[in-house]
Motif scaffolding. Structure first.
Motif, PDB file in Angstrom:
ATOM      1  N   LEU A   1       0.840  -1.214   0.000  1.00  0.00           N
ATOM      2  CA  LEU A   1       0.000   0.000   0.000  1.00  0.00           C
ATOM      3  C   LEU A   1       0.869   1.256   0.000  1.00  0.00           C
ATOM      4  O   LEU A   1       0.594   2.231  -0.718  1.00  0.00           O
ATOM      5  CB  LEU A   1      -0.920  -0.010   1.226  1.00  0.00           C
ATOM      6  N   PHE A   2       1.932   1.237   0.812  1.00  0.00           N
ATOM      7  CA  PHE A   2       2.829   2.393   0.865  1.00  0.00           C
ATOM      8  C   PHE A   2       3.498   2.620  -0.487  1.00  0.00           C
ATOM      9  O   PHE A   2       3.611   3.755  -0.964  1.00  0.00           O
ATOM     10  CB  PHE A   2       3.887   2.152   1.955  1.00  0.00           C
ATOM     11  N   ASN A   3       3.953   1.549  -1.125  1.00  0.00           N
ATOM     12  CA  ASN A   3       4.592   1.679  -2.447  1.00  0.00           C
ATOM     13  C   ASN A   3       3.612   2.205  -3.486  1.00  0.00           C
ATOM     14  O   ASN A   3       3.956   3.026  -4.338  1.00  0.00           O
ATOM     15  CB  ASN A   3       5.152   0.335  -2.890  1.00  0.00           C
ATOM     16  N   ASN A   4       2.343   1.709  -3.406  1.00  0.00           N
ATOM     17  CA  ASN A   4       1.340   2.184  -4.364  1.00  0.00           C
ATOM     18  C   ASN A   4       1.061   3.666  -4.179  1.00  0.00           C
ATOM     19  O   ASN A   4       0.942   4.424  -5.146  1.00  0.00           O
ATOM     20  CB  ASN A   4       0.050   1.377  -4.207  1.00  0.00           C
ATOM     21  N   LEU A   5       0.936   4.092  -2.908  1.00  0.00           N
ATOM     22  CA  LEU A   5       0.708   5.520  -2.640  1.00  0.00           C
ATOM     23  C   LEU A   5       1.890   6.364  -3.128  1.00  0.00           C
ATOM     24  O   LEU A   5       1.727   7.449  -3.684  1.00  0.00           O
ATOM     25  CB  LEU A   5       0.480   5.742  -1.146  1.00  0.00           C
ATOM     26  N   GLY A   6       3.117   5.860  -2.910  1.00  0.00           N
ATOM     27  CA  GLY A   6       4.289   6.591  -3.384  1.00  0.00           C
ATOM     28  C   GLY A   6       4.310   6.728  -4.889  1.00  0.00           C
ATOM     29  O   GLY A   6       4.652   7.790  -5.430  1.00  0.00           O
ATOM     30  N   ASN A   7       3.935   5.657  -5.570  1.00  0.00           N
ATOM     31  CA  ASN A   7       3.896   5.722  -7.037  1.00  0.00           C
ATOM     32  C   ASN A   7       2.849   6.709  -7.521  1.00  0.00           C
ATOM     33  O   ASN A   7       3.053   7.438  -8.495  1.00  0.00           O
ATOM     34  CB  ASN A   7       3.615   4.333  -7.597  1.00  0.00           C
ATOM     35  N   LYS A   8       1.685   6.724  -6.841  1.00  0.00           N
ATOM     36  CA  LYS A   8       0.640   7.665  -7.224  1.00  0.00           C
ATOM     37  C   LYS A   8       1.076   9.116  -6.995  1.00  0.00           C
ATOM     38  O   LYS A   8       0.809  10.001  -7.809  1.00  0.00           O
ATOM     39  CB  LYS A   8      -0.633   7.377  -6.446  1.00  0.00           C
ATOM     40  N   VAL A   9       1.772   9.367  -5.870  1.00  0.00           N
ATOM     41  CA  VAL A   9       2.263  10.719  -5.594  1.00  0.00           C
ATOM     42  C   VAL A   9       3.278  11.146  -6.649  1.00  0.00           C
ATOM     43  O   VAL A   9       3.262  12.288  -7.144  1.00  0.00           O
ATOM     44  CB  VAL A   9       2.876  10.778  -4.178  1.00  0.00           C
ATOM     45  N   ASN A  10       4.171  10.238  -7.003  1.00  0.00           N
ATOM     46  CA  ASN A  10       5.152  10.563  -8.035  1.00  0.00           C
ATOM     47  C   ASN A  10       4.480  10.834  -9.381  1.00  0.00           C
ATOM     48  O   ASN A  10       4.886  11.740 -10.127  1.00  0.00           O
ATOM     49  CB  ASN A  10       6.146   9.415  -8.176  1.00  0.00           C
ATOM     50  N   ALA A  11       3.452  10.046  -9.684  1.00  0.00           N
ATOM     51  CA  ALA A  11       2.735  10.267 -10.940  1.00  0.00           C
ATOM     52  C   ALA A  11       2.025  11.610 -10.928  1.00  0.00           C
ATOM     53  O   ALA A  11       2.014  12.334 -11.940  1.00  0.00           O
ATOM     54  CB  ALA A  11       1.739   9.131 -11.171  1.00  0.00           C
ATOM     55  N   LEU A  12       1.427  11.969  -9.781  1.00  0.00           N
ATOM     56  CA  LEU A  12       0.759  13.276  -9.682  1.00  0.00           C
ATOM     57  C   LEU A  12       1.769  14.417  -9.812  1.00  0.00           C
ATOM     58  O   LEU A  12       1.492  15.430 -10.461  1.00  0.00           O
ATOM     59  CB  LEU A  12       0.010  13.370  -8.357  1.00  0.00           C
ATOM     60  N   ASN A  13       2.935  14.265  -9.175  1.00  0.00           N
ATOM     61  CA  ASN A  13       3.962  15.305  -9.297  1.00  0.00           C
ATOM     62  C   ASN A  13       4.439  15.447 -10.735  1.00  0.00           C
ATOM     63  O   ASN A  13       4.648  16.557 -11.226  1.00  0.00           O
ATOM     64  CB  ASN A  13       5.138  14.980  -8.383  1.00  0.00           C
ATOM     65  N   ALA A  14       4.633  14.313 -11.396  1.00  0.00           N
ATOM     66  CA  ALA A  14       5.069  14.370 -12.792  1.00  0.00           C
ATOM     67  C   ALA A  14       4.023  15.036 -13.670  1.00  0.00           C
ATOM     68  O   ALA A  14       4.347  15.863 -14.535  1.00  0.00           O
ATOM     69  CB  ALA A  14       5.378  12.962 -13.301  1.00  0.00           C
ATOM     70  N   GLU A  15       2.745  14.694 -13.439  1.00  0.00           N
ATOM     71  CA  GLU A  15       1.680  15.318 -14.213  1.00  0.00           C
ATOM     72  C   GLU A  15       1.573  16.808 -13.918  1.00  0.00           C
ATOM     73  O   GLU A  15       1.352  17.623 -14.814  1.00  0.00           O
ATOM     74  CB  GLU A  15       0.357  14.623 -13.907  1.00  0.00           C
ATOM     75  N   SER A  16       1.753  17.165 -12.630  1.00  0.00           N
ATOM     76  CA  SER A  16       1.701  18.575 -12.255  1.00  0.00           C
ATOM     77  C   SER A  16       2.834  19.356 -12.908  1.00  0.00           C
ATOM     78  O   SER A  16       2.615  20.460 -13.434  1.00  0.00           O
ATOM     79  CB  SER A  16       1.781  18.709 -10.732  1.00  0.00           C
TER      80      SER A  16
END
Length: 614
Positions: A1-16
């Protein structure tokens, strides 16, 4: 779960970041062609601007349009303006009246009042920003305070530096650019759409360019060189900004111009503060007050350089903050940059290193001044200059090591690079390195600053002992520079290494038949009262030689090296007066002249011999 959340945060930062870069490119690097229709179809442009303004997403944040609220805000602003003006007039005309009269700036009282009024209004707006809870009012107060602070800084520099008759010329030079910046801030304050900016900025830039060109032609001869330079650069940038605006890059033109205005304002503020410091010291000298030794170095070597660093940073951040990109600039400052296998640094690290260098330079200067006050005239001689030089070298070496630590230097990589460059650096800096090593060897044993030496027929005092060369001040006042490596390999005479006295022979002649012991006693008694002669090394008088007309005595005296000429003169005068007092004559050279013939006398002719008979 922690890894999935980290990946989602990184994806959001990249999109931002992707969206931000797209928006940034669209606003600054993508040309807007709306400006070309200003003269072709002004009615269409007007309707498009009004439609965009009404349909803007920020329309709900517009200022209230009801009459009562507008009157309330108007009365508040008018009250702030009136209170600030009255308070500033009281401060300048009453509080600093005597100061202005004594300094000859009383005719500038109205200019100082205006500057103080603008500064007080900016302070009141800052207080209003802190107290208000409305986002629009906080934004408006913040932009207004920043613009007023910018204006007050330029006016402060002009009023402080320029004469009374040229202040208006300086205001005419700088005000067009400030008004241009103020107009854009009003557009930002009212949340104007981009189309409004793209339509208004080309016209405004063109008008400001024409007005600035006219003002520059008329007023530039009345201003100092610094203001002429800034006015010329500002005019050139404004003309280039006009071209960029008509090409569709209005935001880029304004960002460049505002960055230059902030840098220019920072420099003018620093120059104004320096000029104010100069006037302060001049007034203290006119009042015959003791000079504050530490104050000027504290301001010039510590406060102003640190203030310059922060003002430059503010000059870069504030124009970007006008476009809500201040956080981007700050993040770029703290972002790390890696030079592979060498260092990993950020601009914040570079700024920190520069600040440490400024503080270290001031502390070294303060230490030198403290030692100079403690030792006085002895500061320039002996081991003190050597200690100061070596300590300074050690502190700067420690600074270099600390800088490498701050920069996260990879010592293995640096050693590898230095190893690869060592051959070339060694050949290129061979003489320099040799001079530095020779200079350190001279400092640690053979030579000190202030020593009197003789080298290559020159006699002088060591005035400076540096890393690369040694300066010698000769007796005639000239300066001779020796490279440390050359001086290290020479057999020079150090006259003050063991003590400060030099043994010199003074020759004096007495007549034949004079009692030598009596003359010796007279000389020793006459010289015994001289205070500058050495008390440890005794004076001696010997019979040196038998001359043609006198018995020559050699008087060996130990005189100070630094005052050799004057001391020898005093010794000779004492001997001369003592011999005259005791009746001992100092003979002068005599020669006997034998004349064989006198000119004009005819010699007797000898009789001729009779002719010989053949």
């Amino acid at each position: 779960l922690f890894n999935n959340l980290g990946n989602k945060v990184n994806a959001l930062n990249a999109e931002s970041n992707k969206l931000f870069n797209t928006l940034f490119s669209k606003v600054f690097y993508t040309p807007s062609h709306i400006a070309r229709y200003i003269f072709l179809n002004p009615g269409m442009i007007y309707r498009a601007c009004m439609s965009a303004w009404e349909s803007s997403a920020d329309s709900k944040l517009q200022l209230p349009s009801d009459r009562g609220t507008l009157q309330h805000y108007g009365m508040v602003l008018l009250g702030m303006l009136l209170c600030a003006y009255l308070l500033s007039r009281a401060i300048v005309c009453w509080g600093f009246k005597k100061m202005l009269e004594k300094s000859g700036n009383y005719d500038k009282r109205h200019a100082f009042t205006n500057v103080t009024t603008i500064l007080l209004i900016a302070v009141l707006l800052i207080i209003s920003e802190m107290q208000s809870t409305d986002y629009l009012l906080k934004s408006a107060a913040s932009l207004g305070a920043e613009f007023l602070l910018l204006t007050s800084a330029i006016l402060f520099s002009l009023v402080t530096r320029l004469k009374y008759g040229t202040i208006n010329a300086g205001i005419r030079i700088y005000m067009p650019y400030l008004l241009l910046g103020g107009f854009f801030m009003l557009l930002r304050m009212f949340m104007a759409p981009n189309i409004v900016v793209n339509v208004s900025m080309p016209v405004l830039f063109t008008l400001v360019s024409l007005f600035s060109l006219l003002t520059w032609v008329r007023q530039r001869h009345r201003l100092p060189r610094l203001d002429r330079f800034f006015a010329t650069i500002s005019l050139v940038l404004t003309i280039l900004g006009s071209i960029l605006c008509w090409a569709g890059f209005s935001f880029m033109a304004f960002l460049v111009l505002m960055t230059w205005i902030m840098l220019m304002t920072s420099i003018l503020l620093l120059v104004g503060l320096w000029d104010l410091l100069h006037h302060y010291e001049k007034r203290r000298k006119e009042r015959n007050k003791k000079e504050i030794v530490w104050f000027r170095p504290f301001i010039s070597k510590l406060v102003l350089p640190c203030l310059a660093i922060f003002l430059i940073l503010f000059s870069l951040i504030w124009p970007a903050a006008t476009f809500d990109m201040g956080d981007l600039i700050i993040s770029k400052i703290y972002a790390t940059t890696e030079i592979k296998d060498l260092i990993t640094f950020s601009w914040s690290h570079v700024i920190l290193v520069i600040l440490i260098a400024i503080v270290l330079n001031y502390l070294i200067f303060l230490g030198k001044n403290t030692l100079r006050e403690i030792y006085g005239e002895n500061y320039e001689v002996g081991t003190i200059p050597t200690f100061v030089t070596l300590s300074t070298l050690f502190l700067w070496g420690l600074f270099v090591f600390t800088s490498l630590v701050i920069m996260n230097a990879n010592y293995n990589g640096i050693l590898m690079v230095m190893g690869g460059l060592s051959m070339g650096i060694g050949f290129a800096l061979k003489d320099t390195i040799e001079n530095i090593i020779s200079g350190l060897s001279l400092m640690l044993g053979r030579l000190r600053q202030g020593d009197m030496i003789e080298c290559d027929g020159y006699r002088g005092r060591v005035s400076s002992l540096g890393y690369r060369s040694t300066m010698i001040e000769t007796l005639d006042g000239s300066i001779i520079a020796f490279q440390n490596s050359q001086l290290f390999n020479k057999n020079f005479r150090n006259m003050t290494r063991n003590h400060k006295f030099e043994c010199v022979k003074v020759e004096v002649g007495i007549s034949y038949g004079t009692d030598v012991e009596k003359a010796r006693g007279i000389v020793l008694e006459a010289l015994s009262s001289l205070p500058f002669l050495s008390k440890i090394k005794k004076t001696s008088v010997v019979l040196d030689s038998f001359g043609d007309s006198s018995v020559n005595l050699g008087v060996w005296v130990w005189i100070p090296v630094m005052t050799k000429a004057s001391s020898l003169s005093t010794v000779r005068e004492r001997i001369y007066h003592a011999f005259n007092e005791y009746g001992i004559s100092i003979p002068f050279p005599q020669q006997d002249l034998y004349v064989k013939e006198f000119p004009g006398r005819q010699t007797e002719e000898k009789p001729k011999a009779p002719p010989r008979e053949e």
